[in-house]
Design an enzyme around this catalytic site. Structure first.
Site, PDB file in Angstrom:
ATOM      1  N   ASP A  97      -3.777  -4.247   4.353  1.00  0.00           N
ATOM      2  CA  ASP A  97      -2.460  -4.684   4.828  1.00  0.00           C
ATOM      3  C   ASP A  97      -2.132  -4.161   6.224  1.00  0.00           C
ATOM      4  O   ASP A  97      -1.556  -4.871   7.050  1.00  0.00           O
ATOM      5  CB  ASP A  97      -1.358  -4.212   3.874  1.00  0.00           C
ATOM      6  CG  ASP A  97      -1.248  -5.056   2.621  1.00  0.00           C
ATOM      7  OD1 ASP A  97      -1.671  -6.226   2.660  1.00  0.00           O
ATOM      8  OD2 ASP A  97      -0.738  -4.550   1.612  1.00  0.00           O
ATOM      9  N   LYS A 131       1.029  -1.234  -5.741  1.00  0.00           N
ATOM     10  CA  LYS A 131       0.141  -0.693  -4.708  1.00  0.00           C
ATOM     11  C   LYS A 131       0.050   0.830  -4.750  1.00  0.00           C
ATOM     12  O   LYS A 131      -1.020   1.388  -4.481  1.00  0.00           O
ATOM     13  CB  LYS A 131       0.589  -1.173  -3.329  1.00  0.00           C
ATOM     14  CG  LYS A 131       0.418  -2.678  -3.142  1.00  0.00           C
ATOM     15  CD  LYS A 131       0.787  -3.139  -1.749  1.00  0.00           C
ATOM     16  CE  LYS A 131       0.565  -4.645  -1.627  1.00  0.00           C
ATOM     17  NZ  LYS A 131       0.802  -5.140  -0.266  1.00  0.00           N
TER      18      LYS A 131
END
Length: 515
Positions: free
Chosen positions: A347, A307
């Site tokens: 997220d 990420k």
């Protein structure tokens, strides 16, 4: 047409008959009769298996293979016997026979096969080369040599991919010669080449009846390709998406996103993309994809451990970074529009929605709430950013204390090593590591003795839906929050970014309930 060929890898005639029936029921478009699996192989027995295929599979085309043990064959049959089996298959009218290119270079074997094919009814020859150890040194030269040694033969080139970046030579070959050849990579990193074979119109790809009957590493089942990966819908215009991570075999994202694509009638397919390693390997994969526009990759979900690599890559390529991503310092979504890249993070909001959706905690209630976040990777960054925005009192626990320290510094919170978990005094515990993820379901990041009845426990792992951490927390009377809720929310937002369509979350819940 790219055939989906199903290997029949049986020890005897009775077993072969059952496998042929099962392959047809599963949706096979071609059968590969792997006669090298027959324990008491003879020409007569091989012909009986061919007759069984005609009886139970009707007009399905068949490939007869008697693989050399040194190129992946099941049993050590002699060259003379294997050649005689293939010659008999050609005379019996098998549509295709598959022989190793190295063995076909033998004048005696070539002469015997050529004579049988001239006596047969239009059998075509597949000349194959397999490397179960690594890549071939020069697959383009190998392809040209196969085409030169026998005009009209179908080249088959297959090798094991140790890393997904090993696959691009095969993809280049498929792009140039796909319609006249068979080519793919074995093992988990090579999965995308099996889908690309259909996209580029290769002669065929292979899938097993079930996991037990697979004849090569990483070989999917027929039902996986057809039901999950939309095999029947893939064509040259299909847009590719995927989940980048390590590991990715556990991920339910392919099942979910492909179901979304199917419901909306979109010509897209979503793949698991195992990228082992770190920044260099991630960048290498992205460079390989972007330099091959005919692959038509249009977007990626990004998970552990990439990420942070994702945001750095998009910046490196002068792409657009969403303000939330800039704040968090991690991206879980990359959109590709031509050569333009955009990074997003779904997220953060998904995690806060999951935490506050049940009884006991609302957004306002997070203010000054003591929260333990375990882990310091991309998911942790997103969640800590949201909690810091809500003014929660966050302490980050991580195996590598320096990583926890850096994350804590970025969001002005506290940090500690995992050994300090035994001093835990918080109201909310959040696991942002992969500990407890399938298949390691007997692991937990927190000793059950540390948990207290008045705590809420949130595990971002969603496969399994109830991890060992959540089971233990529930048994102690804690409020538990499953990673499923976060997964649904972030995946729905990703789908909207990928397509502009609103996801039908009921489809997702149905899929997840079956897993």
């Amino acid at each position: 047409m790219t055939y989906l060929a199903v290997p029949i890898a049986s020890k005897n005639l009775g077993e072969a008959e059952e496998q042929i029936k099962a392959a047809c029921a599963a949706g096979a478009e071609m059968l590969e009769l792997r006669t090298d699996y027959l324990v008491h192989l003879s020409v007569e027995l091989a012909l009986q298996v061919i007759n069984a295929a005609r009886q139970f599979a009707g007009s399905l085309p068949i490939i007869v293979t008697c693989r050399d043990y040194h190129q992946g064959g099941a049993l050590r049959h002699s060259n003379d016997l294997r050649t005689s089996v293939l010659a008999a298959a050609a005379r019996a009218g098998a549509e295709f026979v598959d022989l190793e290119y190295e063995n076909y270079r033998s004048e005696a074997i070539r002469g015997k096969i050529s004579l049988a094919m001239s006596d047969g009814a239009g059998t075509r020859l597949i000349l194959s080369a397999h490397n179960f150890q690594t890549k071939f040194k020069n697959i383009r030269r190998l392809h040209n040599e196969i085409c030169y040694v026998q005009a009209g033969a179908i080249p088959k080139i297959v090798y094991s991919a140790h890393h997904i970046n090993d696959c691009f030579e095969i993809l280049d070959l498929l792009e140039e010669f796909g319609e006249g050849m068979i080519a793919f990579c074995m093992d988990e990193p090579g999965f995308m080449t099996r889908i690309a074979a259909k996209k580029f119109g290769a002669f065929c790809s292979f899938a097993s009846i079930d996991e037990k009957t697979a004849t090569a590493p990483g070989q999917p089942t027929v039902r996986q390709l057809k039901d999950v990966y939309r095999w029947d819908s893939i064509n040259k215009d299909t847009e590719l998406y995927g989940v980048i991570g390590s590991p990715v075999a556990h991920s339910l994202s392919p099942a979910v996103h492909n179901a979304f694509f199917a419901e909306k009638g979109l010509n897209k397919v979503y793949l698991p993309l195992l990228i082992a390693g770190g920044k260099d390997e991630f960048n290498g994969f992205m460079d390989n994809c972007l330099s091959r526009p005919r692959l038509n990759f249009r977007g990626f979900s990004v998970t552990i451990p990439h990420k942070e690599n994702a945001i750095e890559y998009v910046k490196l390529k002068k792409g657009t970074v969403d303000p939330l991503v800039e704040k968090i310092g991690a991206a879980n979504t990359i959109i590709i529009d031509g050569t333009k890249l955009t990074a997003f993070n779904t997220d953060c909001s998904a995690a806060l929605d999951a935490i506050t959706s049940g009884p006991g905690i609302d957004r306002a209630g997070l203010k000054k709430m003591p929260v333990a976040v375990i882990g310091a990777g991309g998911a942790a960054r997103a969640i800590v950013a949201g909690l810091a925005e809500a003014k929660a009192k966050v302490i980050i626990y991580n195996r590598t204390v320096e990583r926890a320290k850096k994350l804590a510094y970025d969001f002005k919170c506290d940090y500690a090593g995992l050994n300090d978990l035994k001093k835990l005094k918080v109201k909310l515990v959040i696991n942002c590591t992969s500990i407890g993820m399938h298949p390691h379901i007997d692991s937990t990041p927190v000793d059950a003795k540390i948990l207290k009845k008045d705590m809420a426990v949130f595990d971002t792992v969603y496969n399994p839906a109830e991890t060992l951490l959540l089971k233990q927390a529930k048994s102690l009377g804690c409020r538990t929050i499953s990673g499923i809720d976060m997964f649904i929310s972030q995946a729905a937002e990703q789908f909207k970014l990928f397509t502009g369509h609103v996801a039908n979350v009921e489809i997702m819940r149905k899929i997840l309930s079956l897993k």
